[in-house]
Design an enzyme around this catalytic site. Structure first.
Site, short mmCIF file in Angstrom:
data_model
loop_
_atom_site.label_atom_id
_atom_site.label_comp_id
_atom_site.label_asym_id
_atom_site.label_seq_id
_atom_site.Cartn_x
_atom_site.Cartn_y
_atom_site.Cartn_z
N PHE A 24 1.00 -1.31 -0.10
CA PHE A 24 -0.07 0.09 0.11
C PHE A 24 0.89 1.22 0.01
O PHE A 24 1.77 1.51 0.87
CB PHE A 24 -0.76 0.11 1.28
CG PHE A 24 -1.84 1.35 1.39
CD1 PHE A 24 -3.02 1.30 0.37
CD2 PHE A 24 -1.61 2.51 2.35
CE1 PHE A 24 -3.59 2.58 0.44
CE2 PHE A 24 -2.20 3.40 1.89
CZ PHE A 24 -3.38 3.59 1.43
N GLY A 25 0.64 2.26 -0.96
CA GLY A 25 1.50 3.39 -0.98
C GLY A 25 0.47 4.65 -0.83
O GLY A 25 -0.55 4.75 -1.33
N GLY A 27 2.23 8.08 -0.26
CA GLY A 27 2.98 9.21 -0.62
C GLY A 27 3.49 8.99 -2.00
O GLY A 27 2.95 8.82 -3.12
N SER A 28 4.86 9.25 -2.25
CA SER A 28 5.55 9.18 -3.40
C SER A 28 5.07 7.79 -3.99
O SER A 28 5.29 7.65 -5.30
CB SER A 28 6.99 9.37 -3.33
OG SER A 28 7.66 8.29 -2.61
N GLU A 99 13.13 3.52 0.64
CA GLU A 99 12.49 4.03 1.85
C GLU A 99 13.36 3.88 3.08
O GLU A 99 12.72 3.90 4.24
CB GLU A 99 11.04 3.31 2.12
CG GLU A 99 10.13 3.27 0.88
CD GLU A 99 9.75 4.63 0.72
OE1 GLU A 99 9.42 5.42 1.50
OE2 GLU A 99 9.41 4.89 -0.67
#
Ligand code: SIN
Length: 201
Positions: A24-25, A27-28, A99
């Protein structure tokens, strides 16, 4: 200050060689999918809110002038919209490096737009990581973003790319929009110098 979480992340989950994992993303990872994925679907997770509370020393800022990027903070009842990617485990080599400035992988249940669900992994920079900056006023966050640039580009582009990507998903995030607003009215916003001279008339 920063702390490299790559090694810690590599120890956190064991995958079967043929595993398929939802990432699950929020942000970027929504607007910059620089990795191989099998499919992607808009999704959300519950009880978390997106906040520009994480320092960026390696992507959208430098150790001397860190930028601000998003992390998730616990927020009972809140819904955070983003993008889910179905990936294979080897993709985490790249993602853990990307990350590495304070983000750890956590398991979180996600919900797709059709109401179905799946378990997922999500990168969260918790408040005990060395690069965590924490809350500030919208104006102070905007001012910091306006002045920051790093190897991945201008911090203000991260902000506007995120707002644009959420808009394309048909979602809006009041925190993100408040900082966009504050930045657009920021009178002292430093401008990245350009070597280009104006064209003669
Ligand atoms: C994410 O996008 O899910 C993590 C935060 C970021 O890389 O901006």
């Amino acid at each position: 200050m920063s702390f490299d979480t790559t090694a810690a992340n590599q120890q956190r989950h064991r995958f079967d060689a043929d595993a398929r994992v939802w990432l699950f993303g929020y942000g970027s990872l929504i607007f910059k999918a620089d990795f191989v994925y099998i499919s992607r679907r808009p999704a959300s997770i519950r009880d978390w809110s997106r906040r520009f509370w994480q320092g960026s020393h390696d992507h959208r800022g430098t150790p001397d002038a860190p930028g601000r990027v998003v992390t998730l903070v616990p927020d009972p009842g809140a819904i955070c919209h983003g993008m889910a990617y179905l990936i294979t485990p080897e993709v985490f080599d790249h993602l853990d490096h990307r990350e590495k400035n304070g983000y750890l992988r956590f398991m979180a249940p996600l919900t797709f737009e059709d109401g179905s669900g799946a378990s997922s992994l999500v990168y969260i920079a918790t408040k005990d990581n060395a690069a965590f900056l924490g809350p500030a006023s919208d104006e102070d966050i905007a001012r910091q973003i306006a002045g920051a640039v790093g190897p991945s580009g201008r911090n203000r582009d991260y902000l506007t790319d995120l707002a644009t990507a959420l808009h394309a998903l048909g979602k809006s995030d009041p925190h993100v929009l408040a900082i966009v607003d504050a930045l657009s009215t920021e009178p002292l916003a430093p401008i990245v110098p350009s070597s280009r001279k104006p064209e003669p008339p």
